[in-house]
Scaffold this motif. Sequence first.
Motif, mmCIF file in Angstrom:
data_model
loop_
_atom_site.group_PDB
_atom_site.id
_atom_site.type_symbol
_atom_site.label_atom_id
_atom_site.label_comp_id
_atom_site.label_asym_id
_atom_site.label_seq_id
_atom_site.Cartn_x
_atom_site.Cartn_y
_atom_site.Cartn_z
ATOM 1 N N GLN A 1 0.822 -1.196 0.000
ATOM 2 C CA GLN A 1 0.000 0.000 0.000
ATOM 3 C C GLN A 1 0.859 1.250 0.000
ATOM 4 N N SER A 2 0.483 2.186 -0.817
ATOM 5 C CA SER A 2 1.203 3.444 -0.795
ATOM 6 C C SER A 2 0.644 4.293 0.316
ATOM 7 N N SER A 14 -0.067 7.682 0.333
ATOM 8 C CA SER A 14 -0.924 8.834 0.118
ATOM 9 C C SER A 14 -2.104 8.559 -0.796
ATOM 10 N N SER A 15 -2.251 7.356 -1.274
ATOM 11 C CA SER A 15 -3.400 7.053 -2.126
ATOM 12 C C SER A 15 -3.644 5.557 -2.118
ATOM 13 N N LEU A 16 -4.838 5.189 -2.507
ATOM 14 C CA LEU A 16 -5.142 3.774 -2.675
ATOM 15 C C LEU A 16 -4.409 3.280 -3.914
ATOM 16 N N SER A 17 -3.841 2.089 -3.823
ATOM 17 C CA SER A 17 -2.993 1.619 -4.922
ATOM 18 C C SER A 17 -3.833 0.955 -6.008
ATOM 19 N N PRO A 18 -3.705 1.413 -7.228
ATOM 20 C CA PRO A 18 -4.415 0.753 -8.338
ATOM 21 C C PRO A 18 -3.771 -0.605 -8.628
#
Lengths: 176, 333
Positions: free
Chosen positions: A150-151, A153-157
């Motif tokens: 998981q990154s 700062s954002s949900l990971s595509p």
Amino acid sequence: VNAGRATSRTRLDGPPPGFDACGCRTGPDQGRSSDFLILLVMSPSGWLLSLSPVTSTNTSAAWNDRSTNALRRARHQREDGLRRVRSITRSIAIASVTAAVAAGVYVSRALPGHSSTPTNTSTNVGVAPTPSGSSEVSPAAGAATSPGNQSSSSLSPPSNAPAQAQQPAPVVSGAT
Amino acid sequence: LSRHAVDSVRPVQLAVYNASVWSTRVDLVVTDPGAVVAATDLLHEVLEQVDAVASRFRPDSEISALHRAASAGRPVHVSADLLQAVALALRAAELTDGAVDPTVGAALCRLGYDRDFSLVRGGTEGVLPEPVPVPGWQSVTIDAPRSTVTLPAGTLLDLGATAKAWAADRAARSIASQLGCGTLVSLGGDIAVDGPAPGDGFTVGIADICGDPAAPVAVSIGSGGLATSGIGHRHWKLSGHSVHHLIDPATGRPVATTWRTVSVAAGSCVDANTASTAAMVMGEAAPQWLEQQRLPARLVRKDGSIVAVAQWPAEPSGTCSLDGPGNGAPAAS
């Protein structure tokens, strides 16, 4: 007892006696100056003046001062120059590092899949210092775990979007 | 636990195992049939670990101990696992602007969902509570170096939106790394994939209800996660009112959602389930938000019409069957 000091010094326009034009000594007794120590002694019969000569080994002070000043000026000029060069070098180094970091950040954000800050390791959580001195988690700054990478700062595509499938599915995703 | 089947599907050399855990269906698929027994052991080991940490229905779980100890609003020392579980939940809340909020525990309890769902399904007594905002995820503090969690008095955490998916991710990673096979773990439809997948990926059916064999559409995924959220399964009666488990943080009551189900693919199961749950709460704003997040998703309206975003594969027909099992979903309160 009052003591006084009188110094007799020879003023020279050229090299002093005992020195050549280069300021080198030419004789063992040359270049000495004479000092006199004046002593006033109060005695029962009155003031007694005593003048006693004192031999000084002060050598060619004027000539030495002049050459020393020249050397000092030269040294200062050299150090000023070095200082300027050092300052310019430091400015160039700082500018280079700043430009490299800025370019790195720009490129990392521009590339697909690198749009966020670096991921954390498996058991770490992001920590931001607080004014109270403790460290508290900023969830999006570091709750990342190793599964799924998981990154922060954002949900990971997904690395690849799902594809249409015709085969029978052993597993069904639905509401639970 | 009840192990229903261990089965090998010969042509593609997949071994499939399923069981029932946490009142939901568990599926495990591995690409090496010889590894399936060891894989099930690893799977249940992870499930037990997560259950012991994050189940709010077990009085001996660590999160229950946290709720008891945190009643005074003091920092409580927790294990690394619980710290990570709470941090994941807070991350989900932050990345969804609070749509997926872990502080809905007390709101769910007021709705009667204070025990295992198998005991709630038949209905509960009580009255529909007045709308009250949940405490909010910002009120939860984690001190990572000291490994402590601080909750405001009266706050109960519900990690349901992330802990199950987290368990799927952990189990798939554990099995794939230790046994070296391609692995798919599905916990109630929250699917995690790890290791070398089959050539075309793992095929997954998409349905309103997890495990429905009549899934209208199937997709293949080779990595990451896929999750479906909906209100067709986890709903119950509260003194005559039909309620479900997706809570609107602004009111503390079941969200009045636009969607019957939302399926999302992401880089991990946690992220997929975070996004699918958030989409259910966001309502009409969900498709645009999912598109911005670059998360392929399939949203099914209550009338059965489908909205596909961010490269979710197109389907031959534009609508789902209205006769499907999800038709019995309750109207959101």
